[in-house]
Design an enzyme around this catalytic site. Sequence first.
Site, PDB file in Angstrom:
ATOM      1  N   GLN A 209       0.836  -1.185   0.000  1.00 22.44           N
ATOM      2  CA  GLN A 209       0.000   0.000   0.000  1.00 22.44           C
ATOM      3  C   GLN A 209       0.880   1.247   0.000  1.00 22.44           C
ATOM      4  O   GLN A 209       1.809   1.353   0.801  1.00 22.44           O
ATOM      5  CB  GLN A 209      -0.884   0.000   1.249  1.00 22.44           C
ATOM      6  CG  GLN A 209      -1.410   1.349   1.712  1.00 22.44           C
ATOM      7  CD  GLN A 209      -2.517   1.871   0.825  1.00 22.44           C
ATOM      8  OE1 GLN A 209      -3.216   1.099   0.187  1.00 22.44           O
ATOM      9  NE2 GLN A 209      -2.694   3.174   0.774  1.00 22.44           N
ATOM     10  N   LEU A 210       0.591   2.189  -0.900  1.00 23.29           N
ATOM     11  CA  LEU A 210       1.377   3.418  -0.941  1.00 23.29           C
ATOM     12  C   LEU A 210       0.492   4.656  -1.027  1.00 23.29           C
ATOM     13  O   LEU A 210      -0.455   4.696  -1.809  1.00 23.29           O
ATOM     14  CB  LEU A 210       2.328   3.413  -2.143  1.00 23.29           C
ATOM     15  CG  LEU A 210       3.615   2.590  -2.051  1.00 23.29           C
ATOM     16  CD1 LEU A 210       4.452   2.809  -3.299  1.00 23.29           C
ATOM     17  CD2 LEU A 210       4.423   2.952  -0.817  1.00 23.29           C
ATOM     18  N   ARG A 211       0.849   5.661  -0.227  1.00 25.03           N
ATOM     19  CA  ARG A 211       0.287   7.008  -0.388  1.00 25.03           C
ATOM     20  C   ARG A 211       1.416   8.043  -0.378  1.00 25.03           C
ATOM     21  O   ARG A 211       1.158   9.220  -0.514  1.00 25.03           O
ATOM     22  CB  ARG A 211      -0.734   7.338   0.709  1.00 25.03           C
ATOM     23  CG  ARG A 211      -0.161   7.408   2.131  1.00 25.03           C
ATOM     24  CD  ARG A 211      -1.232   7.853   3.107  1.00 25.03           C
ATOM     25  NE  ARG A 211      -0.854   7.691   4.495  1.00 25.03           N
ATOM     26  CZ  ARG A 211      -0.420   8.660   5.281  1.00 25.03           C
ATOM     27  NH1 ARG A 211      -0.280   9.878   4.815  1.00 25.03           N
ATOM     28  NH2 ARG A 211      -0.136   8.406   6.558  1.00 25.03           N
ATOM     29  N   ASN A 212       2.640   7.580  -0.177  1.00 26.54           N
ATOM     30  CA  ASN A 212       3.823   8.426  -0.240  1.00 26.54           C
ATOM     31  C   ASN A 212       4.706   7.965  -1.393  1.00 26.54           C
ATOM     32  O   ASN A 212       4.597   6.822  -1.840  1.00 26.54           O
ATOM     33  CB  ASN A 212       4.616   8.352   1.069  1.00 26.54           C
ATOM     34  CG  ASN A 212       4.050   9.256   2.148  1.00 26.54           C
ATOM     35  OD1 ASN A 212       3.770  10.423   1.897  1.00 26.54           O
ATOM     36  ND2 ASN A 212       3.865   8.711   3.340  1.00 26.54           N
ATOM     37  N   GLY A 303       3.713  -2.452   7.666  1.00 25.87           N
ATOM     38  CA  GLY A 303       4.923  -2.029   8.360  1.00 25.87           C
ATOM     39  C   GLY A 303       4.607  -1.093   9.506  1.00 25.87           C
ATOM     40  O   GLY A 303       3.601  -1.242  10.199  1.00 25.87           O
ATOM     41  N   ASP A 305       3.383   2.181  11.430  1.00 25.23           N
ATOM     42  CA  ASP A 305       2.423   3.293  11.370  1.00 25.23           C
ATOM     43  C   ASP A 305       1.632   3.298  10.056  1.00 25.23           C
ATOM     44  O   ASP A 305       1.508   4.324   9.389  1.00 25.23           O
ATOM     45  CB  ASP A 305       3.160   4.619  11.555  1.00 25.23           C
ATOM     46  CG  ASP A 305       2.203   5.767  11.883  1.00 25.23           C
ATOM     47  OD1 ASP A 305       1.206   5.518  12.575  1.00 25.23           O
ATOM     48  OD2 ASP A 305       2.451   6.901  11.434  1.00 25.23           O
TER      49      ASP A 305
END
Length: 426
Positions: A209-212, A303, A305
């Site tokens: 999952q990525l938002r950065n 991972g 937070d």
Amino acid sequence: MSKLVPPHGGKGLVCCLLEGSERDAELKKAEGLKKIEISARAKGDLIMMGIGGFSPLNGFMTKADWKGVCEKFLLEDGTFWPVPVTLDTNDEDVKEGDEIALVQDGHVYATMQITEKFEMTEANKKWEAEMVYMGKGEDSVDGNFWKLAEDEHIGVKMVMAQGKYNLAGPVKVLSEGDYADRFPGVYLTPTQIREEMEKRGWSNVAALQLRNPMHRSHEFLAKIAVEVCDGVVIHSLIGNLKPGDIPGDVRIECIQALIDHYFVPENVINAGYPLDMRYAGPREALLHATFRQNYGINNMLIGRDHAGVGDFYGLFEAQEIFDRIPYQNEECPEPGKALLCQPMKIDWTFYCYKCDGMASMRTCPHTKEDRVILSGTKLRKALSEGGDIPDHFGREEVLEILRDYYENLTEKVEVKMQKAASGADM
């Protein structure tokens, strides 16, 4: 017979998107229906229901569903679900039995048959916020939550700003928005991703999952998954984020640069999905696993937070929550109702000078002084302030893209450095 994990809920992919003549007829009917303006969050939820990403949901939740999800992680029928998917309005005139059109900025996204309209009092909103968004981090405990959340937790602010009523009922989705045009080859439906994984012969798959933008820790996590699974789907949120986050097109470009230079492309899929972030920390980690199951993915990388904001959540609370959800330690009463996508729990990762490579708290015996602490927030803060990026923080191909993005920004948002991203607890 597919070897991929079946969709969540035991009903196959529940896709509410109409096509062809059926869609044309429904759009024509929508012209004469009362129109309800929807939020960006609701638009993303609708599209996910349209493409089957939110299977088995076929509409917005009833009060019983909303209460069961907040309180017990369960829909009224006993199916696991971790966060409310509700439609709010301040409209006093719509009533149960009405059929309405759901629109945003004049664009019709769906029609809906209202089966229930229930009031969301301030007490109800606060209860939802506490059940879904309150964590175990220092900003949540010792009476801090309501001192901080309404100003500093974007998810809580969204809940408290909702309208007076929630509308429940099934939907007919008429639009996927402009995602396919903006993200060609990356915006992929569950059916499309399943077909691609079947073609590659995958059956044991992980999602990142990525938002950065993707830094070295993200790369390390993805490569761990590639080593132990058939492949990894780097699955980026391409809906709305909070101010100061980096937009989807820039993040997708960064990911592709990494895949091109540092991965075996046959083992990676670069994809995006059309939701807005809720910033619900542990609950959102569960949501990420739930809808990844619909995409055919059976492992969710979790991972430090995960999906957090500020210091509202414990560093590994998003891992721990998987151990206490329904059906984890007992047999599910009905097939399909339990969550089958399981967490891949990875400890804090970093670059260690003494190890001369990426490592984690489980593999590296050295001290904090020997480590480059990696986090998306830390990277965004340094770039937004024109600061130096430490060696080994990110790949130069990615940093060039990000520097170009920040240099061309006309308006910058201050990035707040939370304790979770600073390495203070290492």
